[in-house]
Scaffold this motif. Structure first.
Motif, short mmCIF file in Angstrom:
data_model
loop_
_atom_site.label_atom_id
_atom_site.label_comp_id
_atom_site.label_asym_id
_atom_site.label_seq_id
_atom_site.Cartn_x
_atom_site.Cartn_y
_atom_site.Cartn_z
N PHE A 1 -64.34 65.86 56.06
CA PHE A 1 -64.26 67.31 56.31
C PHE A 1 -64.78 68.16 55.15
O PHE A 1 -64.52 69.36 55.10
CB PHE A 1 -62.80 67.70 56.63
CG PHE A 1 -62.28 67.02 57.87
CD1 PHE A 1 -62.84 67.29 59.11
CD2 PHE A 1 -61.25 66.08 57.79
CE1 PHE A 1 -62.36 66.66 60.25
CE2 PHE A 1 -60.77 65.46 58.92
CZ PHE A 1 -61.33 65.74 60.17
N CYS A 2 -65.44 67.54 54.14
CA CYS A 2 -66.03 68.31 53.04
C CYS A 2 -67.25 67.56 52.53
O CYS A 2 -67.54 66.45 53.00
CB CYS A 2 -65.02 68.54 51.92
SG CYS A 2 -64.43 67.02 51.15
N GLY A 3 -67.96 68.15 51.57
CA GLY A 3 -69.22 67.55 51.10
C GLY A 3 -69.05 66.59 49.94
O GLY A 3 -70.03 66.12 49.37
N CYS A 4 -67.80 66.27 49.53
CA CYS A 4 -67.58 65.39 48.39
C CYS A 4 -68.14 63.99 48.65
O CYS A 4 -68.10 63.50 49.77
CB CYS A 4 -66.09 65.26 48.08
SG CYS A 4 -65.36 66.78 47.47
N SER A 5 -68.60 63.36 47.57
CA SER A 5 -69.16 62.01 47.69
C SER A 5 -68.07 60.99 48.00
O SER A 5 -66.91 61.13 47.59
CB SER A 5 -69.84 61.64 46.37
OG SER A 5 -70.12 60.25 46.34
N ASN B 1 -64.47 63.10 42.58
CA ASN B 1 -65.02 63.41 43.92
C ASN B 1 -64.00 64.22 44.71
O ASN B 1 -63.46 63.77 45.71
CB ASN B 1 -65.34 62.12 44.69
CG ASN B 1 -66.48 61.34 44.07
OD1 ASN B 1 -67.26 61.90 43.30
ND2 ASN B 1 -66.56 60.07 44.37
N THR B 2 -63.71 65.44 44.23
CA THR B 2 -62.70 66.26 44.93
C THR B 2 -63.16 67.71 44.99
O THR B 2 -64.00 68.13 44.20
CB THR B 2 -61.34 66.22 44.18
OG1 THR B 2 -61.57 66.58 42.82
CG2 THR B 2 -60.71 64.84 44.24
N CYS B 3 -62.58 68.46 45.93
CA CYS B 3 -62.89 69.89 46.08
C CYS B 3 -61.69 70.56 46.73
O CYS B 3 -60.75 69.87 47.14
CB CYS B 3 -64.16 70.07 46.92
SG CYS B 3 -63.89 69.77 48.68
N PRO B 4 -61.70 71.88 46.85
CA PRO B 4 -60.53 72.55 47.46
C PRO B 4 -60.16 72.02 48.84
O PRO B 4 -58.99 71.98 49.20
CB PRO B 4 -60.98 74.01 47.52
CG PRO B 4 -61.94 74.15 46.39
CD PRO B 4 -62.68 72.84 46.33
N VAL B 5 -61.16 71.58 49.63
CA VAL B 5 -60.84 71.12 51.00
C VAL B 5 -60.03 69.82 50.94
O VAL B 5 -58.95 69.72 51.52
CB VAL B 5 -62.13 70.92 51.84
CG1 VAL B 5 -61.79 70.30 53.20
CG2 VAL B 5 -62.85 72.24 52.02
N CYS B 6 -60.56 68.80 50.21
CA CYS B 6 -59.85 67.51 50.25
C CYS B 6 -58.61 67.53 49.34
O CYS B 6 -57.76 66.65 49.46
CB CYS B 6 -60.78 66.33 49.96
SG CYS B 6 -61.71 66.43 48.45
N LEU B 7 -58.51 68.54 48.46
CA LEU B 7 -57.28 68.67 47.67
C LEU B 7 -56.23 69.49 48.44
O LEU B 7 -55.12 69.65 47.98
CB LEU B 7 -57.57 69.34 46.33
CG LEU B 7 -58.40 68.50 45.35
CD1 LEU B 7 -58.70 69.29 44.09
CD2 LEU B 7 -57.67 67.20 45.00
ZN LIG Z 1 -63.82 67.43 48.99
#
Ligand SMILES: [Zn+2]
Length: 493
Positions: A25-29, A39-45
């Motif tokens: 559900f996000c662009g993280c690798s 490999n994290t961003c606000p969506v997966c966190l």
């Molecule tokens: Zn992410």
């Protein structure tokens, strides 16, 4: 009193990590082994206000897997929140699918056998196993309790895996032995690898398996109380854990005890299953439709296009190998082990026109070379067309089987073409009757005593003459031609 006979009932839940480059559900690798929490961003966190967007490639892969497993594809499926607390789950829920999964009611046909105490598999035959459902979900992160200096007092969490796309494949409780479960999982892994949607690596956790096991009196329709087993990190663990758990349950019931519904962990070191926690009921997760995502709607024409793109799958390929080439089930199983191996075989068989010899070289000498060098078939030092060239030289009787072994060893060592090696080492088989005849005349003339012995009926000395010819030609004489010439000349006296 007659001891009651029990039969096991086993179902498997398999999680397979999809081989997408970015998360569900996000662009993280999704890269394995990246620095922790990089490999994290606000969506997966799960930060407030961040919104998920579904990964098209993940949906494509899940649809392909569902079709390969014979599932019906739901043109509209619904993402749902599966709520629970765990330190490696920052959102407080996984985004999964519940009552409207992507695929359902599938079936697979597996060549499954019976395992003897010696470990040998016999009586392999086609068996059909049901698939209840296949759905998409995002993975949780990973808690680390070991391997760090202050691990005695602290636990760590790595959220790189959070949000990585998984498919969960739930089987029907159709397996009646640990071997059937083993064969199903082997076949499932093979199918996912053929599709290129999962790397099938159980050690790195990209393929995980939980088992539901119960036993019931043989002949009974009613299911026994089931126990879930986790921590099955390899095919061997799965089989050992199932065997242990079946035996444990039979023992409890035979002694008049009751099975407790629970989750147990396989402890490989002690070779036992141990209770983990009592089984949570499904409704404890309080599933509800994910409010941040619309239902996943698939265009029927797009689904149909994907169906056309499916490669030949292991099951149909095996059947074709058995029917077309006349192979045994075991040979067909081996040769279709990976799509690459099957492709190598077919190229070699086509180029040489000799499928049986191609199969024998690949499963024998080539498998040995690859195993010793730790290489996969795609990195084989001998390409299929060159192995085919070697087989053609044997079939045309230009080289003997014995010389071919020498040439093969050189091919594996140097990567040269077999024709170059045969030329360079002067290994061409001598089948020319004129030159062999002259050589034989000389040998007979030099050994009058043995000639007389042969003619008096001691035909065993033929071997002596064959040996002499082979010695003179350094093993390159065609044995069949030599035998015929010798017999003619000795008889003709
Ligand atoms: Zn992410």
């Amino acid at each position: 009193m007659v001891a009651m006979e029990f039969e096991p009932v086993i179902g498997l839940e398999v999680h397979a990590q999809l081989l997408t480059r970015s998360k569900l559900f996000c662009g993280c690798s999704t890269q394995f082994g990246a620095p922790p929490n990089s490999n994290t961003c606000p969506v997966c966190l799960g930060l407030p206000g961040a919104l998920p967007v579904v990964n098209r490639e993940a949906v494509t892969m899940a649809v392909k897997a569902a079709m390969a497993l014979g599932c019906r594809i739901n043109e509209a499926s619904v993402f749902a929140r599966k709520n629970y607390f765990y330190p490696d789950l920052p959102k407080g829920y996984q985004i999964s699918q519940f009552d409207r999964p992507l695929g359902k009611t599938g079936r697979v046909t597996v060549f499954s056998g019976e395992r003897a105490d010696t470990g040998k598999i016999a009586n392999r035959q086609e068996k059909v196993f049901g698939i209840t459902r296949l759905h998409l979900e995002d993975d949780a992160g990973k808690s680390i309790h070991e391997g760090l200096p202050d691990a005695g007092s602290k636990s760590y969490v790595n959220l790189n895996r959070t949000g990585v796309p998984l498919i969960e494949i739930v089987s029907e409780p159709d397996f009646r032995s640990s071997q059937e479960a083993y064969d199903y999982l082997t076949d499932l892994r093979k199918t996912l690898l053929y599709l290129g949607v999962c790397d099938g690596n159980m050690e790195e956790g990209s393929l995980r398996c939980d088992a539901n096991v119960s036993v019931r009196p043989k002949g009974s329709e009613k299911l026994g109380i089931k126990v879930e087993i986790k921590n099955l990190n390899s095919f061997r663990f799965l089989q050992r854990a199932l065997d242990y758990e079946i035996e444990r349950q039979v023992k409890v019931l035979s002694q008049g005890g009751e099975i407790v519904q629970e989750t147990r962990l396989w402890d490989e070191a002690e070779a036992v299953t141990l209770p983990m926690r009592s089984k949570e009921e499904a409704h404890d997760y309080r599933y509800f439709p994910e409010p941040d995502l619309l239902p996943l709607k698939l265009d029927p024409a797009w689904i149909e296009r994907l169906r056309q793109e499916l490669p030949e799958l292991p099951g149909p390929k095996m059947k074709r190998f058995i029917e077309h080439y006349g192979f045994s089930i075991e040979d067909a199983l081996l040769l279709t082990g990976t799509a690459e191996l099957a492709g190598y075989f077919e190229e070699c068989a086509r180029a040489s026109g000799n499928a049986r010899a191609s199969a024998n070289w690949i499963m024998g000498d080539l498998a040995y070379v690859l195993k010793n060098s730790g290489k996969e078939i795609k990195d084989s030092p001998i390409p299929p067309d060159r192995l085919a060239a070697l087989i053609s030289k044997i079939d045309s009787e230009e080289i003997s089987g014995k010389i071919a072994k020498t040439v093969f060893e050189e091919m594996a060592r140097t990567g040269e073409h077999p024709l170059e090696i045969i030329q360079r080492m002067g290994l061409v088989q001598v089948s020319d009757e004129a030159s062999l005849g002259a050589l034989i005349d000389g040998i007979l003339a030099a050994n009058p005593k043995q000639v007389a012995e042969y003619r008096s009926g001691k035909t065993r000395v033929l071997g002596f003459f064959v040996g002499q010819v082979m010695k003179e030609t350094r093993g390159q004489a065609n044995p069949q031609v030599v035998n015929e010439l010798l017999q003619n000349k000795l008889a003709g006296g």
